[in-house]
Scaffold this motif. Structure first.
Motif, mmCIF file in Angstrom:
data_model
loop_
_atom_site.group_PDB
_atom_site.id
_atom_site.type_symbol
_atom_site.label_atom_id
_atom_site.label_comp_id
_atom_site.label_asym_id
_atom_site.label_seq_id
_atom_site.Cartn_x
_atom_site.Cartn_y
_atom_site.Cartn_z
ATOM 1 N N VAL A 4 106.678 -6.750 2.806
ATOM 2 C CA VAL A 4 105.365 -7.388 2.751
ATOM 3 C C VAL A 4 104.894 -7.499 1.303
ATOM 4 O O VAL A 4 104.347 -8.538 0.886
ATOM 5 C CB VAL A 4 104.348 -6.596 3.598
ATOM 6 C CG1 VAL A 4 102.939 -7.141 3.383
ATOM 7 C CG2 VAL A 4 104.719 -6.659 5.071
ATOM 8 N N ALA A 5 105.130 -6.479 0.513
ATOM 9 C CA ALA A 5 104.702 -6.493 -0.889
ATOM 10 C C ALA A 5 105.413 -7.586 -1.672
ATOM 11 O O ALA A 5 104.794 -8.277 -2.505
ATOM 12 C CB ALA A 5 104.967 -5.139 -1.528
ATOM 13 N N ARG A 7 106.710 -10.395 -0.387
ATOM 14 C CA ARG A 7 106.152 -11.674 0.075
ATOM 15 C C ARG A 7 104.838 -11.976 -0.642
ATOM 16 O O ARG A 7 104.609 -13.104 -1.112
ATOM 17 C CB ARG A 7 105.927 -11.652 1.580
ATOM 18 C CG ARG A 7 107.174 -11.688 2.428
ATOM 19 C CD ARG A 7 106.795 -11.550 3.907
ATOM 20 N NE ARG A 7 107.933 -11.645 4.798
ATOM 21 C CZ ARG A 7 107.866 -11.449 6.114
ATOM 22 N NH1 ARG A 7 106.696 -11.159 6.680
ATOM 23 N NH2 ARG A 7 108.945 -11.552 6.860
ATOM 24 N N ASP A 8 103.967 -10.985 -0.727
ATOM 25 C CA ASP A 8 102.679 -11.171 -1.398
ATOM 26 C C ASP A 8 102.875 -11.546 -2.866
ATOM 27 O O ASP A 8 102.183 -12.420 -3.398
ATOM 28 C CB ASP A 8 101.840 -9.894 -1.311
ATOM 29 C CG ASP A 8 101.288 -9.631 0.087
ATOM 30 O OD1 ASP A 8 101.230 -10.580 0.897
ATOM 31 O OD2 ASP A 8 100.908 -8.477 0.366
ATOM 32 N N GLU A 9 103.829 -10.891 -3.516
ATOM 33 C CA GLU A 9 104.091 -11.155 -4.928
ATOM 34 C C GLU A 9 104.592 -12.583 -5.141
ATOM 35 O O GLU A 9 104.135 -13.289 -6.055
ATOM 36 C CB GLU A 9 105.129 -10.159 -5.443
ATOM 37 C CG GLU A 9 105.539 -10.365 -6.890
ATOM 38 C CD GLU A 9 106.665 -9.440 -7.307
ATOM 39 O OE1 GLU A 9 107.325 -9.733 -8.316
ATOM 40 O OE2 GLU A 9 106.885 -8.418 -6.620
ATOM 41 N N ALA A 12 101.833 -15.119 -4.663
ATOM 42 C CA ALA A 12 100.962 -15.157 -5.840
ATOM 43 C C ALA A 12 101.618 -15.920 -6.983
ATOM 44 O O ALA A 12 100.950 -16.666 -7.719
ATOM 45 C CB ALA A 12 100.624 -13.731 -6.276
ATOM 46 N N ILE A 42 105.337 -16.537 3.479
ATOM 47 C CA ILE A 42 104.832 -16.742 2.113
ATOM 48 C C ILE A 42 103.938 -17.981 2.074
ATOM 49 O O ILE A 42 102.853 -17.977 1.478
ATOM 50 C CB ILE A 42 106.001 -16.859 1.121
ATOM 51 C CG1 ILE A 42 106.705 -15.501 0.966
ATOM 52 C CG2 ILE A 42 105.521 -17.365 -0.243
ATOM 53 C CD1 ILE A 42 108.052 -15.586 0.275
ATOM 54 N N ILE A 45 100.609 -17.136 3.642
ATOM 55 C CA ILE A 45 99.752 -16.296 2.786
ATOM 56 C C ILE A 45 98.892 -17.182 1.889
ATOM 57 O O ILE A 45 97.674 -16.987 1.776
ATOM 58 C CB ILE A 45 100.608 -15.336 1.932
ATOM 59 C CG1 ILE A 45 101.225 -14.242 2.808
ATOM 60 C CG2 ILE A 45 99.771 -14.709 0.809
ATOM 61 C CD1 ILE A 45 102.323 -13.451 2.111
ATOM 62 N N ASN A 46 99.511 -18.163 1.271
ATOM 63 C CA ASN A 46 98.750 -19.026 0.360
ATOM 64 C C ASN A 46 97.811 -19.973 1.104
ATOM 65 O O ASN A 46 96.706 -20.259 0.629
ATOM 66 C CB ASN A 46 99.707 -19.809 -0.543
ATOM 67 C CG ASN A 46 100.188 -18.972 -1.712
ATOM 68 O OD1 ASN A 46 99.496 -18.076 -2.187
ATOM 69 N ND2 ASN A 46 101.401 -19.254 -2.184
ATOM 70 N N GLN A 49 94.793 -17.985 2.099
ATOM 71 C CA GLN A 49 93.957 -17.720 0.933
ATOM 72 C C GLN A 49 93.126 -18.942 0.573
ATOM 73 O O GLN A 49 91.918 -18.829 0.284
ATOM 74 C CB GLN A 49 94.832 -17.318 -0.257
ATOM 75 C CG GLN A 49 94.064 -17.030 -1.544
ATOM 76 C CD GLN A 49 93.087 -15.874 -1.402
ATOM 77 O OE1 GLN A 49 93.369 -14.897 -0.712
ATOM 78 N NE2 GLN A 49 91.921 -15.983 -2.028
#
Length: 261
Positions: A4-5, A7-9, A12, A42, A45-46, A49
């Motif tokens: 998960v970390a 994917r978040d990176e 971003a 991914i 996530i964006n 956001q």
């Protein structure tokens, strides 16, 4: 499968590349273990956001909908991305080319939905019954990956290389036209640069929309009344430069223009 970390990176990194207009290396180079599920997560996530920041989802696009593109990418199905309100551009307002990294245009027969589509069981008949109108459209695609050096998971994570779209004025019921036999001609500054037909999209653009409805349900997404769906390009993608004026003409479906400055 990525953490998960991670994917978040990576999400971003892609978001920053789009904001700064500074491309990044392919995600697949640094993370060869990335898979399609990672890539869609991914992307989401964006999208989540941007929605949290005020954007609205107006529809979806299908990519890799031609057999040639699927063979090039080594896949046997299309991919998809989200269309946001902030991505919509208009025929009478030139787009600033420097908003993008490597802009290209694609010619598409768009769908406007009059009703929600079912998910896993969606058929072509469901799509036709739920379609309010077909519309001439041009999709503006871009990549946040250096020099378009993308693999499948790179483009999926990057919202299927979506950047913008424009709709023409015409609205035609699918009952009044053969959706598989719409010829399309794209001109740039008055010169014909690409030609194609709607059946270049999986043999029938309706097939692409039905695939999309089934696919997105697995990620908690549905195609809703009022959505715009771009099923894939009738022609090859064409690079866009400052000063270019594109017009796509469709038999029986009118035309649409997209200009760059």
């Amino acid at each position: 499968m990525l953490s998960v970390a991670t994917r978040d990176e990576l999400a971003a990194d892609l978001a920053q590349a789009e904001r700064s207009r500074e491309p990044i290396a392919p995600l697949t180079s640094a993370h060869p273990d990335i898979d399609v599920v990672d890539a869609y997560e991914i992307q989401l996530i964006n999208i989540r956001q941007r929605v949290a920041e005020g954007a609205r989802v107006l529809g979806h696009k299908v990519g890799l909908s031609s057999k040639a593109m699927q063979q090039m990418m080594g896949v046997d199905e299309p991919d998809y991305g989200h269309l946001l309100d902030e991505m919509q551009v208009f025929e009478d307002v030139p787009v600033k080319a420097d908003r993008f990294l490597y802009p290209r245009v694609e010619v598409e027969v768009g769908f406007i939905l009059a009703a929600d589509l079912p998910g896993a069981g969606c058929t072509e008949e469901d799509v036709l019954a739920a379609t309010e109108a077909l519309v001439p459209s041009i999709e503006l695609i871009d990549t946040r990956i250096t020099d378009w050096k993308i693999a499948l998971c790179d483009t999926i994570a990057d919202n299927a290389s979506s950047a913008g779209y424009v709709l023409g004025k015409a609205r035609v019921s699918p009952a009044d036209i053969d959706v598989t036999a719409i010829d399309a001609v794209l001109t740039r500054n008055g010169e014909v640069i690409a030609e194609g037909r709607s059946d270049a999209v999986l043999g029938n653009p309706v097939t692409a929309v039905a695939w999309l409805a089934r696919k997105v349900e697995s990620f908690g997404v549905r195609l809703r009344q009022g959505d715009v769906v771009l099923p894939g390009s009738c022609t090859k993608a064409i690079d866009a430069r400052p000063g270019d004026d594109f017009v796509a003409e469709f038999t029986g479906l009118g035309s649409v223009r997209l200009s760059f400055e």
